[in-house]
Design a protein around this motif. Structure first.
Motif, PDB file in Angstrom:
ATOM      1  N   VAL A  10       0.823  -1.209   0.000  1.00 11.47           N
ATOM      2  CA  VAL A  10       0.000   0.000   0.000  1.00 11.47           C
ATOM      3  C   VAL A  10       0.856   1.256   0.000  1.00 11.47           C
ATOM      4  N   HIS A  11       1.834   1.322   0.887  1.00  9.61           N
ATOM      5  CA  HIS A  11       2.643   2.546   1.024  1.00  9.61           C
ATOM      6  C   HIS A  11       3.410   2.829  -0.266  1.00  9.61           C
ATOM      7  N   GLY A  12       4.089   1.823  -0.807  1.00  8.94           N
ATOM      8  CA  GLY A  12       4.864   2.018  -2.031  1.00  8.94           C
ATOM      9  C   GLY A  12       3.993   2.349  -3.228  1.00  8.94           C
ATOM     10  N   GLY A  13       2.785   1.787  -3.282  1.00  7.41           N
ATOM     11  CA  GLY A  13       1.911   2.030  -4.421  1.00  7.41           C
ATOM     12  C   GLY A  13       1.311   3.417  -4.444  1.00  7.41           C
ATOM     13  N   CYS A  14       1.324   4.111  -3.311  1.00  3.62           N
ATOM     14  CA  CYS A  14       0.718   5.443  -3.218  1.00  3.62           C
ATOM     15  C   CYS A  14       1.749   6.555  -3.264  1.00  3.62           C
ATOM     16  N   THR A  15       2.944   6.239  -3.693  1.00  2.00           N
ATOM     17  CA  THR A  15       4.007   7.238  -3.804  1.00  2.00           C
ATOM     18  C   THR A  15       4.163   7.637  -5.260  1.00  2.00           C
ATOM     19  N   GLY A  16       4.079   8.935  -5.513  1.00  2.86           N
ATOM     20  CA  GLY A  16       4.225   9.419  -6.880  1.00  2.86           C
ATOM     21  C   GLY A  16       3.293  10.589  -7.135  1.00  2.86           C
ATOM     22  N   SER A  17       3.198  10.971  -8.417  1.00  2.00           N
ATOM     23  CA  SER A  17       2.363  12.099  -8.807  1.00  2.00           C
ATOM     24  C   SER A  17       0.888  11.731  -8.743  1.00  2.00           C
ATOM     25  N   ASP A  18       0.021  12.754  -8.897  1.00  3.79           N
ATOM     26  CA  ASP A  18      -1.417  12.505  -8.888  1.00  3.79           C
ATOM     27  C   ASP A  18      -1.811  11.510  -9.975  1.00  3.79           C
ATOM     28  N   GLU A  19      -1.220  11.653 -11.151  1.00  5.64           N
ATOM     29  CA  GLU A  19      -1.537  10.756 -12.264  1.00  5.64           C
ATOM     30  C   GLU A  19      -1.073   9.339 -11.983  1.00  5.64           C
ATOM     31  N   ALA A  20       0.104   9.236 -11.362  1.00 11.01           N
ATOM     32  CA  ALA A  20       0.673   7.909 -11.107  1.00 11.01           C
ATOM     33  C   ALA A  20      -0.115   7.146 -10.057  1.00 11.01           C
ATOM     34  N   VAL A  21      -0.669   7.845  -9.071  1.00  9.62           N
ATOM     35  CA  VAL A  21      -1.343   7.148  -7.977  1.00  9.62           C
ATOM     36  C   VAL A  21      -2.850   7.011  -8.219  1.00  9.62           C
ATOM     37  N   ALA A  22      -3.348   7.493  -9.355  1.00  6.65           N
ATOM     38  CA  ALA A  22      -4.788   7.370  -9.622  1.00  6.65           C
ATOM     39  C   ALA A  22      -5.257   5.912  -9.563  1.00  6.65           C
ATOM     40  N   PRO A  23      -4.567   4.940 -10.200  1.00  2.00           N
ATOM     41  CA  PRO A  23      -5.005   3.538 -10.066  1.00  2.00           C
ATOM     42  C   PRO A  23      -4.871   3.034  -8.637  1.00  2.00           C
ATOM     43  N   ALA A  24      -3.851   3.518  -7.915  1.00  2.24           N
ATOM     44  CA  ALA A  24      -3.657   3.069  -6.533  1.00  2.24           C
ATOM     45  C   ALA A  24      -4.804   3.516  -5.643  1.00  2.24           C
ATOM     46  N   LYS A  25      -5.372   4.687  -5.912  1.00  2.00           N
ATOM     47  CA  LYS A  25      -6.488   5.161  -5.082  1.00  2.00           C
ATOM     48  C   LYS A  25      -7.711   4.256  -5.256  1.00  2.00           C
ATOM     49  N   GLU A  26      -7.957   3.815  -6.480  1.00  4.97           N
ATOM     50  CA  GLU A  26      -9.051   2.858  -6.683  1.00  4.97           C
ATOM     51  C   GLU A  26      -8.751   1.552  -5.965  1.00  4.97           C
ATOM     52  N   ALA A  27      -7.466   1.175  -5.933  1.00  3.69           N
ATOM     53  CA  ALA A  27      -7.073  -0.032  -5.206  1.00  3.69           C
ATOM     54  C   ALA A  27      -7.336   0.116  -3.714  1.00  3.69           C
ATOM     55  N   LEU A  28      -7.102   1.316  -3.167  1.00  3.02           N
ATOM     56  CA  LEU A  28      -7.379   1.546  -1.744  1.00  3.02           C
ATOM     57  C   LEU A  28      -8.861   1.351  -1.452  1.00  3.02           C
ATOM     58  N   ARG A  29      -9.721   1.856  -2.323  1.00  4.16           N
ATOM     59  CA  ARG A  29     -11.157   1.661  -2.142  1.00  4.16           C
ATOM     60  C   ARG A  29     -11.507   0.173  -2.152  1.00  4.16           C
ATOM     61  N   THR A  30     -10.897  -0.546  -3.096  1.00  8.49           N
ATOM     62  CA  THR A  30     -11.181  -1.979  -3.209  1.00  8.49           C
ATOM     63  C   THR A  30     -10.749  -2.726  -1.953  1.00  8.49           C
ATOM     64  N   LEU A  31      -9.538  -2.457  -1.491  1.00  5.75           N
ATOM     65  CA  LEU A  31      -9.043  -3.134  -0.290  1.00  5.75           C
ATOM     66  C   LEU A  31      -9.913  -2.795   0.918  1.00  5.75           C
ATOM     67  N   HIS A  32     -10.362  -1.549   0.986  1.00  6.04           N
ATOM     68  CA  HIS A  32     -11.222  -1.150   2.090  1.00  6.04           C
ATOM     69  C   HIS A  32     -12.550  -1.911   2.057  1.00  6.04           C
ATOM     70  N   ASP A  33     -13.149  -2.018   0.867  1.00 12.42           N
ATOM     71  CA  ASP A  33     -14.398  -2.771   0.729  1.00 12.42           C
ATOM     72  C   ASP A  33     -14.213  -4.233   1.113  1.00 12.42           C
ATOM     73  N   VAL A  34     -13.103  -4.820   0.646  1.00 11.35           N
ATOM     74  CA  VAL A  34     -12.836  -6.225   0.965  1.00 11.35           C
ATOM     75  C   VAL A  34     -12.620  -6.399   2.460  1.00 11.35           C
ATOM     76  N   ALA A  35     -11.884  -5.475   3.078  1.00 14.96           N
ATOM     77  CA  ALA A  35     -11.608  -5.580   4.518  1.00 14.96           C
ATOM     78  C   ALA A  35     -12.894  -5.528   5.339  1.00 14.96           C
ATOM     79  N   LEU A  36     -13.842  -4.717   4.902  1.00 14.62           N
ATOM     80  CA  LEU A  36     -15.084  -4.583   5.663  1.00 14.62           C
ATOM     81  C   LEU A  36     -16.071  -5.710   5.376  1.00 14.62           C
ATOM     82  N   SER A  37     -15.987  -6.296   4.167  1.00 14.42           N
ATOM     83  CA  SER A  37     -16.988  -7.302   3.781  1.00 14.42           C
ATOM     84  C   SER A  37     -16.538  -8.738   3.999  1.00 14.42           C
ATOM     85  N   GLN A  38     -15.232  -8.958   4.123  1.00 18.18           N
ATOM     86  CA  GLN A  38     -14.719 -10.325   4.238  1.00 18.18           C
ATOM     87  C   GLN A  38     -14.060 -10.531   5.603  1.00 18.18           C
ATOM     88  N   PRO A  39     -14.711 -11.265   6.486  1.00 22.75           N
ATOM     89  CA  PRO A  39     -14.143 -11.444   7.837  1.00 22.75           C
ATOM     90  C   PRO A  39     -12.860 -12.252   7.865  1.00 22.75           C
TER      91      PRO A  39
END
Length: 814
Positions: free
Chosen positions: A619-648
Motif C-alpha cells: 500500500v505505502h509504495g503504491g501510493c508514492t508518486g504524482s497525482d496521475e501515477a497514484v490514480a489507479p492506486a487510489k481505486e485499489a485503496l477503495r477496493t481493499l477497504h471494501d474487501v476488509a469490511l466485507s470479508q471477515p
C-alpha cells in the motif's frame, strides 16, 4: 483368423502427419497398384471419404466424431495435405480403387473402457508420446496432451519397459532411442532418422516396421491390441475370397502394421471393446496451429507449415528450410530489424552445416532455429520465438466442401436454443434470467461461453445486483455489453437481462470456431487459456478466473487460480493485487450459483487471505508518486477497504494500520492520504474529533497550500455528503481556506476547484449551513429576520454584508 493371409497384405506403416511417410506411400502405391486400400480410421466415417478428397475441400480438415446422447465427448482424426492417410484416400479416388476405413467405430472410441475412454490416439505409434530431452530446456517431461482428443490410455508413458534414466527414473523407449543416437528429443531423432533422408519405398517400409516392432511393447497396449484384433478382422472380412493379399494395401500406424507383420494379434481381445455409444460423424475445418498442439496423437506435426513446405517440395527439407528463412527475414525487415539476403544465405549455410555435424541428411527445425539465432538475431532468441515459430507452424485453416452438414458447435448451439427456448429468429428479443434457478444458471453459462467465444448471438443488457449498492450497483446499466463490465460485477448478480438475435453471422462464427474446439466449453476454455497465457499480473489472471467461473470452465479456472498464486508471489503492483482481491472476494461471497467443485471454498478463501496480505504490504509504495501515477492506486485503496469490511477472513486490522500509515505519512501522495483518511472516518475507525485534528493538521497554515488542497481533494472523494455534514471537518476546512495567503491562493485554486467539483446541491447546502455555523452567522441571520420585522434596514445591511462575504468565499470555490 488367418494371420498368415493378413501378414501377406501390403502393410505400409506410417507416422501420422509425416511428409516422408506420405511421399514414400504414394510411390509404394504406384509400384504395387492395389485393387483395394484399407486405411486406419473410424469405420463408420467411410462415407465421408468422398467429401474428404472433394476438390472443394482444402486440408487441414478433420473427421469429428461426437456423442449424440447428451454426454459431452468427442474425438478428432485430423488430416493435413501431407498426412499419409489422406494421401492414400486421394490416391484411391484418383485411380478408381476401392478404399475403406477399418478402425473401431466412433461410438466405440467414445465409450467407457475400464473407467476411461477407448480412444484412438496411437500412443503406441513411434513417437506418439515422445519426451523432450533437450538439455537447453532443462527438463525431461512428457510433451503435452492431445489437442482435440477425448482419450489417452497412457501407453508410452514412463511406466513402460524403458531403461532407467541417469536420475534413476523410468525412461520411455522413445527417449531412450533418441538418447542412444545422441539427439535431444524424439522429434529430432525422427527427423534425422526417418523424415529427412530420401528413402525408397521398400527400405523405408522395412526400416519403420523394424523400429515399430522395437517400440510397440512399451507401456500398456491392451486397448490398442484390442484395436489390432478389430482391424485385422475388418481387413480379412473386406478382402473376402475375391481379393488376394497382394491385391490389398493396408495403411496403418506403424505399431499396428508391425503387429500384423509379426502375426501378434489376439482375436479374443476384440471382445474387450465396449459396446458403441450413440454418436455422429462429420468433416470439419481444422488449422495448422491446432494441429501443432497434437504432440501425442498427431505425431510429427510440431511445425505443420514447415512440413507442408517439405511436402510441396517433394520431401526436400533443404528447400523448406530456405523458404522458412526467407520468410523469417521478411518478418524481421518489416519490423524494423536489420536483415539482408546475405544473412539469409548465411543462416541457410549454417543450418546445413549443423545438420552435417550432427549426422543428419538434411536440416530440420532445430537447425533452422539455431541458425537464425546465431546469424540474423545475433544470438538473441527473443525474435526467433516471436516470429519464427509462427512461420513454421503456419496459420492455415482448412475448408470443407458444401456436402457436409452442421458441425458439432452448430449442433450444440441449436440443441441448446431449442431445449432452453431461446430466441431463434432474425429479430432481437429480450429476456431475463433468474440466477437463483439452476436451469437459468445453465442458460447464463451458455450465453457467457458464446460471449467469451465472440460468437454473435446474445448481447448483455443489464442486471440486478445481489448486494446493497457498491460495486455491484455499477453493473445496472441497460444496453451495456457484458464484455464492458468487470467479470466480478457479472458474477454477483441475482438476475441478468439479455437481448438475443440469430443472424447468419452466428452460424458462420460457429463454423469458424470449430478450429478451437468441438464444444462451446472447449472453445471458451481455449480462448480463456490464451488470455491467461497473455497475462502478466495477478489482476489480469483473476479476471480470467472470473470469466472461467462464469463460463463454468473447470480447467481454465484451475489454471487461472494457479496463475494467480504464481503471479501474486512476485507482483508488486498494488492495483493488480487489489483487483485480484476483489475477484476472490466476489467468488467467496457470490460464487455459489456458479461455483465449480474443482476450486473448493477453502482454496478461494486461502487465496483471498494471501493476496490481501500481499496487497496491504504494498500500500505505502503504491501510493508514492504524482497525482496521475497514484490514480489507479487510489481505486485499489477503495477496493481493499471494501474487501476488509466485507470479508471477515482477511486481516482487517492490517488494512486499518496500513491506511493509518498513509494518513500520517508526508511521503505518499497527499490525495492518497486524504482518501485513506476519509475511508477510515467512514468506517468509524477515527471519530469526529480525531478527523478534525488530522484535517486541521494536514490543511493547517504550516502545510503547503498545494499539498493541503490535494489532501482535501482525496478526502472529499470518499463520500462528500458525510464529510461536509461534519461540523468539525467543515470548521477545519473553513480555517484552511481563510488562512491561504492571497499570493498563493491563485496557485491553489485549480486543485480546490477539482476538490469541490463533485459536490452536488445537497452537499453544498450542508456545507453552507456548517460554514454559517462555523462563522457564527446563524444567530445573526435569525436576528436579521427580527430586524426586518422591525424595519431596521441599517442593521440588516450590516449583517447582510457578513453573509454576502461568506457566500462570495464559497462562490470563488464552487
Amino acid at each position: 483368423m488367418d494371420l498368415d493371409r493378413l501378414a501377406a497384405v501390403h502393410l505400409f506403416p506410417v507416422r501420422h502427419h509425416s511428409p516422408r511417410s506420405s511421399a514414400t506411400l504414394r510411390a509404394y502405391l504406384d509400384e504395387v497398384r492395389p485393387k483395394a486400400i484399407f486405411v486406419e480410421g473410424p469405420s463408420d466415417a467411410t462415407s465421408l471419404l468422398e467429401a474428404l478428397v472433394d476438390p472443394k475441400t482444402v486440408p487441414p480438415v478433420a473427421i469429428l466424431g461426437y456423442r449424440t446422447d447428451g454426454e459431452p465427448a468427442s474425438s478428432l482424426w485430423p488430416f493435413a495435405a501431407y498426412s499419409p492417410e489422406y494421401v492414400a484416400v486421394k490416391w484411391a479416388f484418383e485411380h478408381g480403387v476401392r478404399v475403406e476405413l477399418i478402425d473401431i467405430p466412433v461410438g466405440t472410441t467414445l465409450a467407457p473402457f475400464d473407467g476411461a475412454l477407448v480412444g484412438h490416439d496411437d500412443a503406441d505409434d513411434p513417437g506418439g508420446h515422445e519426451r523432450e530431452i533437450d538439455a537447453d530446456r532443462g527438463e525431461d517431461g512428457a510433451h503435452g496432451e492431445h489437442g482435440g482428443h477425448a482419450d489417452d490410455d497412457g501407453a508410452g508413458d514412463d511406466g513402460g519397459g524403458g531403461p532407467a534414466s541417469a536420475e534413476g527414473e523410468q525412461e520411455s523407449i522413445y527417449a531412450a532411442c533418441a538418447r542412444a543416437r545422441g539427439f535431444r528429443s524424439f522429434e529430432e531423432f525422427w527427423e534425422a532418422s526417418f523424415e529427412a533422408p530420401r528413402y525408397d519405398p521398400g527400405p523405408f517400409r522395412e526400416a519403420l516396421l523394424a523400429y515399430a516392432d522395437l517400440v510397440r511393447g512399451d507401456g500398456d497396449r491392451l486397448v490398442h491390441r484390442a484395436r489390432d484384433a478389430y482391424m485385422a478382422r475388418s481387413i480379412l472380412e473386406r478382402m473376402g475370397s475375391d481379393l488376394a493379399p497382394h491385391e490389398v494395401a493396408a495403411v496403418l500406424g506403424a505399431a499396428h502394421a508391425a503387429a500384423f507383420a509379426a502375426r501378434d494379434v489376439d482375436p479374443a481381445l476384440e471382445a474387450r471393446l465396449p459396446a458403441p455409444v450413440p454418436c455422429a460423424v462429420t468433416l470439419i475445418p481444422f488449422s495448422f496451429p491446432r494441429l501443432s498442439e497434437q504432440m501425442g496423437y498427431g505425431a510429427g506435426n510440431r511445425a505443420p507449415q514447415y512440413y507442408q513446405r517439405a511436402h510441396d517440395a517433394g520431401g526436400d527439407f533443404r528447400r523448406a528450410t530456405l523458404e522458412v528463412l526467407i520468410d523469417f527475414t521478411e518478418h524481421l525487415r518489416l519490423r524494423g530489424f536489420m536483415a539482408s539476403l546475405a544473412d539469409t544465405i548465411e543462416a541457410f549455410r549454417l543450418a546445413v552445416s549443423l545438420a552435417e555435424l550432427r549426422g543428419k541428411a538434411e536440416p530440420g527445425l532445430d537447425e533452422v532455429r539455431e541458425a537464425t539465432i546465431a546469424t540474423m538475431c545475433r544470438g538473441d532468441a527473443t525474435h526467433v520465438d516471436g516470429f519464427l515459430w509462427p512461420a513454421v507452424i503456419g496459420r492455415n485453416v482448412g475448408r470443407v466442401g458444401g456436402s457436409i452438414g452442421k458441425n458439432s458447435l452448430q449442433e450444440e448451439f441449436w440443441r441448446e436454443v431449442r431445449e432452453r427456448r431461446l430466441p431463434a429468429t432474425d429479430a432481437p428479443e429480450s429476456f431475463r434470467l433468474s440466477l437463483t434457478n439452476e436451469v437459468e444458471v445453465g442458460t447464463s453459462v451458455l450465453l457467457h461461453r458464446l460471449r467469451i467465444a465472440k460468437i454473435p448471438y446474445a448481447a448483455y443488457a443489464g442486471t440486478r445486483a445481489a448486494g446493497r449498492g457498491g460495486a455491484g450497483a455499477r453493473g445496472q446499466r441497460r444496453g451495456q455489453a457484458a464484455s464492458e463490465l468487470p467479470p466480478d460485477e457479472l458474477l454477483r448478480q441475482l438476475s441478468e437481462t439479455w437481448e438475443a438475435q440469430w443472424t447468419p453471422a452466428t452460424d458462420v462464427a460457429l463454423v469458424e470456431k470449430i478450429v478451437l474446439g468441438d464444444t462451446l466449453e472447449q472453445v471458451a476454455t481455449r480462448l480463456l487459456e490464451e488470455d491467461l497465457a497473455a497475462c502478466h499480473t495477478t489482476g489480469e489472471a483473476a479476471d480470467v478466473l472470473l470469466n472461467a467461473v462464469l463460463a463454468s470452465s473447470a480447467r481454465a479456472a484451475a489454471s487461472a487460480l494457479e496463475a494467480c498464486d504464481r503471479f501474486a508471489a512476485g507482483d508488486s503492483d498494488l492495483p493488480s493485487l487489489a483487483r485480484a482481491c476483489r475477484a476472490f472476494a466476489g467468488l467467496a461471497s457470490f460464487g455459489s450459483s456458479r461455483s465449480l467443485s474443482s476450486l473448493g471454498d477453502g482454496v478461494i478463501a486461502t487465496m483471498l487471505e494471501k493476496t490481501f496480505a500481499r496487497a496491504v504490504l504494498r500500500v505505502h509504495g503504491g501510493c508514492t508518486g504524482s497525482d496521475e501515477a497514484v490514480a489507479p492506486a487510489k481505486e485499489a485503496l477503495r477496493t481493499l477497504h471494501d474487501v476488509a469490511l466485507s470479508q471477515p477472513i482477511v486481516d482487517r486490522a492490517a488494512w486499518f494500520e496500513a491506511a493509518r500509515g498513509l494518513v500520517d505519512s508526508d511521503v505518499v501522495n497527499p490525495t492518497a492520504s486524504g482518501l485513506a483518511c476519509g475511508l477510515l472516518y467512514l468506517a468509524q475507525v477515527i471519530d469526529d474529533a480525531e478527523v478534525a485534528r488530522i484535517v486541521g493538521l494536514r490543511i493547517g497554515s504550516a502545510a503547503p497550500p498545494e499539498a493541503a488542497a490535494s489532501f482535501l481533494a482525496g478526502f472529499l472523494e470518499v463520500n462528500a455528503l458525510v464529510l461536509v455534514k461534519s461540523r468539525p471537518v467543515v470548521e477545519a476546512l473553513d480555517a484552511f481556506l481563510g488562512g491561504i495567503p492571497p499570493e498563493r491562493f491563485k496557485d491553489t485554486l485549480p486543485v480546490l476547484r477539482r476538490a469541490f467539483a463533485a459536490l452536488g446541491a445537497t452537499e453544498r447546502r450542508y456545507l453552507l449551513e456548517n460554514v454559517l455555523a462555523a462563522r457564527k452567522l446563524g444567530d445573526k441571520a435569525r436576528a436579521a429576520q427580527a430586524v426586518l420585522l422591525e424595519k431596521d434596514r441599517e442593521k440588516l445591511k450590516e449583517m447582510s454584508e457578513d453573509l454576502s462575504q461568506a457566500m462570495d468565499d464559497l462562490d470563488d470555490l464552487l
